[in-house]
Design a protein around this motif. Structure first.
Motif, short mmCIF file in Angstrom:
data_model
loop_
_atom_site.label_atom_id
_atom_site.label_comp_id
_atom_site.label_asym_id
_atom_site.label_seq_id
_atom_site.Cartn_x
_atom_site.Cartn_y
_atom_site.Cartn_z
N SER A 119 -9.73 -6.36 3.91
CA SER A 119 -9.44 -5.09 4.55
C SER A 119 -10.72 -4.26 4.65
O SER A 119 -11.61 -4.38 3.80
CB SER A 119 -8.38 -4.34 3.73
OG SER A 119 -8.69 -3.00 3.57
N PHE A 157 -6.56 -3.96 11.17
CA PHE A 157 -7.38 -3.86 9.97
C PHE A 157 -7.50 -2.39 9.58
O PHE A 157 -8.16 -1.61 10.26
CB PHE A 157 -8.78 -4.44 10.22
CG PHE A 157 -8.82 -5.94 10.31
CD1 PHE A 157 -9.04 -6.72 9.17
CD2 PHE A 157 -8.64 -6.58 11.52
CE1 PHE A 157 -9.09 -8.10 9.25
CE2 PHE A 157 -8.69 -7.96 11.61
CZ PHE A 157 -8.92 -8.73 10.47
N GLY A 165 -6.54 -1.33 14.45
CA GLY A 165 -6.73 -0.63 13.20
C GLY A 165 -7.99 0.21 13.21
O GLY A 165 -8.73 0.28 14.20
N LYS A 202 -11.19 -1.46 3.76
CA LYS A 202 -11.33 -0.64 2.56
C LYS A 202 -12.37 -1.22 1.61
O LYS A 202 -12.91 -0.51 0.75
CB LYS A 202 -9.99 -0.50 1.85
CG LYS A 202 -9.06 0.53 2.46
CD LYS A 202 -9.64 1.92 2.32
CE LYS A 202 -8.75 2.96 2.96
NZ LYS A 202 -9.33 4.32 2.87
N ASN A 240 0.81 -1.22 0.00
CA ASN A 240 0.00 0.00 0.00
C ASN A 240 0.85 1.28 0.00
O ASN A 240 0.34 2.36 0.33
CB ASN A 240 -0.97 0.00 1.20
CG ASN A 240 -1.87 -1.22 1.20
OD1 ASN A 240 -2.57 -1.49 0.24
ND2 ASN A 240 -1.85 -1.98 2.29
N GLY A 266 -1.46 -11.31 6.75
CA GLY A 266 -2.51 -10.69 5.95
C GLY A 266 -2.28 -10.86 4.47
O GLY A 266 -3.19 -10.66 3.65
N TRP A 272 -18.33 -7.33 5.61
CA TRP A 272 -16.88 -7.33 5.83
C TRP A 272 -16.51 -8.26 6.98
O TRP A 272 -15.52 -9.00 6.90
CB TRP A 272 -16.39 -5.91 6.15
CG TRP A 272 -15.01 -5.95 6.73
CD1 TRP A 272 -13.84 -6.03 6.05
CD2 TRP A 272 -14.68 -5.99 8.13
NE1 TRP A 272 -12.78 -6.12 6.94
CE2 TRP A 272 -13.28 -6.09 8.21
CE3 TRP A 272 -15.42 -5.96 9.31
CZ2 TRP A 272 -12.61 -6.15 9.44
CZ3 TRP A 272 -14.77 -6.01 10.54
CH2 TRP A 272 -13.37 -6.11 10.58
N THR A 307 -5.99 0.05 5.86
CA THR A 307 -5.86 -0.01 4.40
C THR A 307 -5.53 -1.44 3.98
O THR A 307 -6.00 -1.92 2.96
CB THR A 307 -4.78 0.95 3.91
OG1 THR A 307 -5.08 2.26 4.40
CG2 THR A 307 -4.72 0.98 2.40
N GLY A 308 -4.71 -2.12 4.77
CA GLY A 308 -4.41 -3.54 4.59
C GLY A 308 -4.72 -4.29 5.88
O GLY A 308 -5.51 -3.84 6.71
N ILE A 309 -4.07 -5.44 6.05
CA ILE A 309 -4.21 -6.22 7.28
C ILE A 309 -2.82 -6.55 7.79
O ILE A 309 -2.04 -7.22 7.11
CB ILE A 309 -5.00 -7.52 7.06
CG1 ILE A 309 -6.41 -7.24 6.53
CG2 ILE A 309 -5.08 -8.32 8.37
CD1 ILE A 309 -7.19 -8.49 6.16
N GLU A 328 -5.70 -9.83 2.27
CA GLU A 328 -5.99 -8.48 2.79
C GLU A 328 -6.73 -7.65 1.76
O GLU A 328 -7.49 -6.75 2.13
CB GLU A 328 -4.71 -7.78 3.24
CG GLU A 328 -3.79 -7.32 2.12
CD GLU A 328 -2.71 -6.35 2.63
OE1 GLU A 328 -2.54 -6.24 3.86
OE2 GLU A 328 -2.05 -5.73 1.78
N ARG A 329 -6.52 -7.92 0.51
CA ARG A 329 -7.24 -7.18 -0.54
C ARG A 329 -8.73 -7.46 -0.48
O ARG A 329 -9.55 -6.60 -0.81
CB ARG A 329 -6.68 -7.57 -1.92
CG ARG A 329 -7.33 -6.88 -3.10
CD ARG A 329 -6.96 -5.42 -3.18
NE ARG A 329 -7.59 -4.74 -4.31
CZ ARG A 329 -7.57 -3.44 -4.51
NH1 ARG A 329 -6.94 -2.66 -3.67
NH2 ARG A 329 -8.17 -2.91 -5.55
#
Length: 261
Positions: A182, A146, A220, A184, A93, A167, A196, A148-150, A178-179
């Motif tokens: 996450s 948690f 996060g 996001k 990221n 992640g 989610w 933007t990513g993990i 993570e994509r």
């Protein structure tokens, strides 16, 4: 952690957050500073933003009498990457040019201060172990950040196993997971927080199977909404929100920097 004020800066794919921390208690000595992560996430741009933030935090410390202006504070900085001996080995990221960058030298040159650089989830794990949801807990605790990513931090009897980047695993055909899981995705795909949570629960279910932790700590940006998705019915061990919520990286980075002085 040593009893000395230090500055913690937490760099994520979306934002850069920072504050001065009383490393004896984990409490903030200044307000929480935040700016967006520079577009592209390039090393020079991030270093410049960090230098400006650190200067502002030092000014605030001096103004409130917490640390004389002439005193040089330690600075702990997190990155969403594997960090080995101060060198960034991955880039998640943020710009791929981070790979191979001497992050310690970069930030020390930019700020003019002694800097320590650590993986973001590892810093959060340190904070939660020292003062938060994993304090005094024996056995294995897994802290997941948690955002933007993990990010993942693994703590065994209070000791960190660094750079535990789970992640990024492939799970159920999603690589990296993570994509897919996450927070996001709530914004990107227009799903609900409950949708989610099913994805996050699947990750914890899998990690429980392969690592057998005694508890999970959820940190996060999503941790502040934990009452909307916890508990996870398919996870057998306790799952608790991080005590420091999204500030754990700041607290842990500052503590590690003070300890290294």
């Amino acid at each position: 952690m040593q009893q000395a004020p230090a500055i913690g800066i937490d760099i994520g794919g979306t934002g850069i957050k920072g504050a001065a921390i009383d490393t004896a208690t984990g409490e903030m000595l200044t307000g929480r500073h935040r700016v967006p992560t520079p577009e592209g996430g390039r090393p020079s741009d991030i270093a410049e933003a960090v230098a400006v933030m650190v200067a502002g935090i030092r000014d605030e410390l001096a103004e409130n009498g917490a640390l004389p202006r002439e005193t040089v504070p330690a600075v702990g900085i997190t990155l969403p990457v594997v960090v080995q001996h101060g060198i960034a080995r991955t880039a998640a990221n943020i710009d791929k040019s981070w790979i191979g960058t001497d992050a310690v030298r970069l930030f020390a040159d930019a700020t003019g201060l002694p800097c320590l650089v650590v993986n973001d989830a590892d810093a959060a794990g340190i904070a939660e172990t020292a003062f938060g949801a994993a304090h005094g807990v024996d056995g294995v605790t897994m802290v997941l950040t948690f955002g933007t990513g993990i990010g993942v931090a693994l703590i065994h009897d209070g000791c960190l196993v660094p750079n535990f980047e789970l992640g990024h695993i492939e799970l159920d055909g999603h690589h990296p997971y993570e994509r897919f899981a996450s927070p996001k995705t709530i914004e990107r795909e227009g799903i609900t927080i409950q949708d989610w949570a099913k994805r996050a629960e699947r990750l914890l279910e899998h990690l429980e199977f392969i690592t057998r932790p005694d508890r999970f700590v959820i940190g996060g940006s999503i941790s502040k909404s934990s009452d909307e998705y916890l508990p996870f019915a398919k996870v057998n061990v306790p799952v608790v929100p991080a005590h420091f919520r999204n500030n754990a990286g700041i607290v842990g980075a500052a503590g590690l920097a003070a300890q290294a002085r």
